[in-house]
Design a protein around this motif. Structure first.
Motif, PDB file in Angstrom:
ATOM      1  N   ASP A 114       0.867  -1.179   0.000  1.00 27.44           N
ATOM      2  CA  ASP A 114       0.000   0.000   0.000  1.00 27.44           C
ATOM      3  C   ASP A 114       0.905   1.230   0.000  1.00 27.44           C
ATOM      4  OD1 ASP A 114      -1.734   2.094   0.406  1.00 27.44           O
ATOM      5  OD2 ASP A 114      -2.738   1.190   2.141  1.00 27.44           O
ATOM      6  N   VAL A 115       1.257   1.717  -1.190  1.00 23.93           N
ATOM      7  CA  VAL A 115       2.254   2.785  -1.311  1.00 23.93           C
ATOM      8  C   VAL A 115       1.754   4.137  -0.795  1.00 23.93           C
ATOM      9  CG1 VAL A 115       3.538   1.651  -3.152  1.00 23.93           C
ATOM     10  CG2 VAL A 115       1.666   3.198  -3.738  1.00 23.93           C
ATOM     11  N   SER A 116       0.489   4.215  -0.422  1.00 22.70           N
ATOM     12  CA  SER A 116      -0.027   5.443   0.175  1.00 22.70           C
ATOM     13  C   SER A 116       0.054   5.398   1.702  1.00 22.70           C
ATOM     14  CB  SER A 116      -1.478   5.678  -0.248  1.00 22.70           C
ATOM     15  OG  SER A 116      -2.316   4.677   0.310  1.00 22.70           O
ATOM     16  N   ARG A 117       0.443   4.272   2.234  1.00 20.28           N
ATOM     17  CA  ARG A 117       0.482   4.075   3.687  1.00 20.28           C
ATOM     18  C   ARG A 117       1.825   4.548   4.245  1.00 20.28           C
ATOM     19  NH1 ARG A 117      -1.168  -1.553   6.762  1.00 20.28           N
ATOM     20  NH2 ARG A 117      -0.635  -0.806   8.842  1.00 20.28           N
ATOM     21  N   CYS A 118       1.779   5.338   5.322  1.00 22.27           N
ATOM     22  CA  CYS A 118       3.020   5.851   5.897  1.00 22.27           C
ATOM     23  C   CYS A 118       3.116   5.628   7.410  1.00 22.27           C
ATOM     24  CB  CYS A 118       3.199   7.330   5.570  1.00 22.27           C
ATOM     25  SG  CYS A 118       1.924   8.411   6.240  1.00 22.27           S
ATOM     26  N   ASP A 119       2.191   4.877   7.989  1.00 19.57           N
ATOM     27  CA  ASP A 119       2.206   4.704   9.445  1.00 19.57           C
ATOM     28  C   ASP A 119       3.410   3.901   9.948  1.00 19.57           C
ATOM     29  OD1 ASP A 119       1.269   2.343   8.318  1.00 19.57           O
ATOM     30  OD2 ASP A 119      -0.316   2.049   9.779  1.00 19.57           O
ATOM     31  N   VAL A 165       6.499   4.487   8.732  1.00 15.86           N
ATOM     32  CA  VAL A 165       7.675   5.339   8.537  1.00 15.86           C
ATOM     33  C   VAL A 165       7.543   6.534   9.483  1.00 15.86           C
ATOM     34  CG1 VAL A 165       9.109   6.564   6.869  1.00 15.86           C
ATOM     35  CG2 VAL A 165       7.691   4.646   6.104  1.00 15.86           C
ATOM     36  N   PRO A 166       8.222   6.490  10.616  1.00 19.11           N
ATOM     37  CA  PRO A 166       8.030   7.517  11.646  1.00 19.11           C
ATOM     38  C   PRO A 166       8.301   8.953  11.192  1.00 19.11           C
ATOM     39  CG  PRO A 166       9.264   5.665  12.521  1.00 19.11           C
ATOM     40  CD  PRO A 166       9.142   5.449  11.042  1.00 19.11           C
ATOM     41  N   THR A 167       9.109   9.161  10.160  1.00 18.54           N
ATOM     42  CA  THR A 167       9.466  10.516   9.748  1.00 18.54           C
ATOM     43  C   THR A 167       8.572  11.074   8.641  1.00 18.54           C
ATOM     44  OG1 THR A 167      11.107   9.610   8.225  1.00 18.54           O
ATOM     45  CG2 THR A 167      11.879  10.213  10.430  1.00 18.54           C
ATOM     46  N   ILE A 168       7.499  10.352   8.303  1.00 15.10           N
ATOM     47  CA  ILE A 168       6.562  10.803   7.265  1.00 15.10           C
ATOM     48  C   ILE A 168       5.156  10.835   7.849  1.00 15.10           C
ATOM     49  CG2 ILE A 168       5.535  10.283   5.022  1.00 15.10           C
ATOM     50  CD1 ILE A 168       8.106   8.836   4.267  1.00 15.10           C
ATOM     51  N   ASN A 169       4.470  11.963   7.653  1.00 11.75           N
ATOM     52  CA  ASN A 169       3.106  12.097   8.167  1.00 11.75           C
ATOM     53  C   ASN A 169       2.033  11.870   7.115  1.00 11.75           C
ATOM     54  OD1 ASN A 169       3.866  12.748  10.827  1.00 11.75           O
ATOM     55  ND2 ASN A 169       4.331  14.836  10.170  1.00 11.75           N
ATOM     56  N   GLU A 170       2.369  12.095   5.840  1.00 13.20           N
ATOM     57  CA  GLU A 170       1.363  11.987   4.785  1.00 13.20           C
ATOM     58  C   GLU A 170       2.045  11.711   3.451  1.00 13.20           C
ATOM     59  OE1 GLU A 170      -2.276  14.681   2.931  1.00 13.20           O
ATOM     60  OE2 GLU A 170      -0.776  15.648   4.183  1.00 13.20           O
ATOM     61  N   ILE A 171       1.394  10.897   2.635  1.00  5.00           N
ATOM     62  CA  ILE A 171       1.875  10.598   1.288  1.00  5.00           C
ATOM     63  C   ILE A 171       0.785  10.997   0.296  1.00  5.00           C
ATOM     64  CG2 ILE A 171       2.448   8.752  -0.342  1.00  5.00           C
ATOM     65  CD1 ILE A 171       3.761   7.238   1.957  1.00  5.00           C
ATOM     66  N   THR A 172       1.201  11.662  -0.767  1.00  5.94           N
ATOM     67  CA  THR A 172       0.304  12.016  -1.860  1.00  5.94           C
ATOM     68  C   THR A 172       0.706  11.198  -3.077  1.00  5.94           C
ATOM     69  OG1 THR A 172       0.148  14.273  -1.019  1.00  5.94           O
ATOM     70  CG2 THR A 172      -0.546  13.911  -3.291  1.00  5.94           C
ATOM     71  N   LEU A 173      -0.267  10.601  -3.728  1.00  7.03           N
ATOM     72  CA  LEU A 173       0.004   9.835  -4.942  1.00  7.03           C
ATOM     73  C   LEU A 173      -0.249  10.713  -6.159  1.00  7.03           C
ATOM     74  CD1 LEU A 173      -1.580   6.376  -4.053  1.00  7.03           C
ATOM     75  CD2 LEU A 173       0.806   7.092  -3.846  1.00  7.03           C
ATOM     76  N   ASP A 174       0.659  10.613  -7.128  1.00  5.86           N
ATOM     77  CA  ASP A 174       0.543  11.358  -8.380  1.00  5.86           C
ATOM     78  C   ASP A 174       0.960  10.420  -9.509  1.00  5.86           C
ATOM     79  OD1 ASP A 174       0.364  13.257 -10.384  1.00  5.86           O
ATOM     80  OD2 ASP A 174       2.231  14.263  -9.842  1.00  5.86           O
ATOM     81  N   GLY A 175      -0.028   9.741 -10.099  1.00  8.57           N
ATOM     82  CA  GLY A 175       0.274   8.750 -11.128  1.00  8.57           C
ATOM     83  C   GLY A 175       1.058   7.592 -10.531  1.00  8.57           C
TER      84      GLY A 175
END
Length: 164
Positions: free
Chosen positions: A23-28, A30-40
């Motif tokens: 799930d490449v939109s999931r960031c829970d 990775v402690p140093t990332i709060n949000e992922i945006t998908l673009d293509g």
């Protein structure tokens, strides 16, 4: 070019681990990332200490349980980045994660490796949290406050296991 590698055995099904990583939109995890945006076929995020990063998803193969991605835009220019995460089943209750990263210039190798280690802790935490939630459901009650306290305790316990 520097090649980094981590191989570990996790006490969960290969499918459970793959459901987290694929799930490449999931960031829970990775402690140093709060949000992922998908673009293509790219994911974009802000990483603590790294600024905004754009990664191209090169492969997300459910049958091989393999994810491959490359950082194509970073604050500091890099010549080459290729990460591969491969999950293999050991048995019905355990699996192996092999994570390799190629990075050039090599000077970024230590920072990338530390990021891999922190993310592995996050993966382990998510797996443990999932397992404890399953266990807690066996003894679950209709008392929401009791359940919240169980999950709080489980979270603290999981963090202490990671730090052993």
């Amino acid at each position: 070019m520097k090649v980094l590698k981590e191989e570990l055995i996790l006490n969960c099904t290969a499918q459970k681990l793959w459901s987290i990583l694929s799930d490449v939109s999931r960031c829970d995890w990775v402690p140093t990332i709060n949000e992922i945006t998908l673009d293509g076929e790219c994911r974009i995020f802000e990483m603590e200490g790294m600024g905004i990063v754009k990664e191209k998803i090169l492969l997300n193969d459910d049958s091989k349980m393999m994810l491959q991605y490359s950082a194509i835009e970073t604050r500091t220019p890099i010549d080459h980045h290729l990460a591969t995460m491969h999950v293999t089943e050991i048995d019905e209750n355990s699996c192996t994660l092999i994570w390799t990263t190629e990075i050039d210039p090599e000077i970024f190798g230590d920072a990338v490796y530390q990021g891999m280690l922190v993310s592995i802790e996050g993966i382990t935490y998510q797996i443990n949290l999932f397992c404890f939630k399953l266990s807690a459901n066996i003894i679950a009650t209709d008392d929401a406050i009791f359940n919240d306290r169980i999950f709080f305790f489980i979270g603290i316990f999981s963090l202490s296991l990671i730090n052993l």
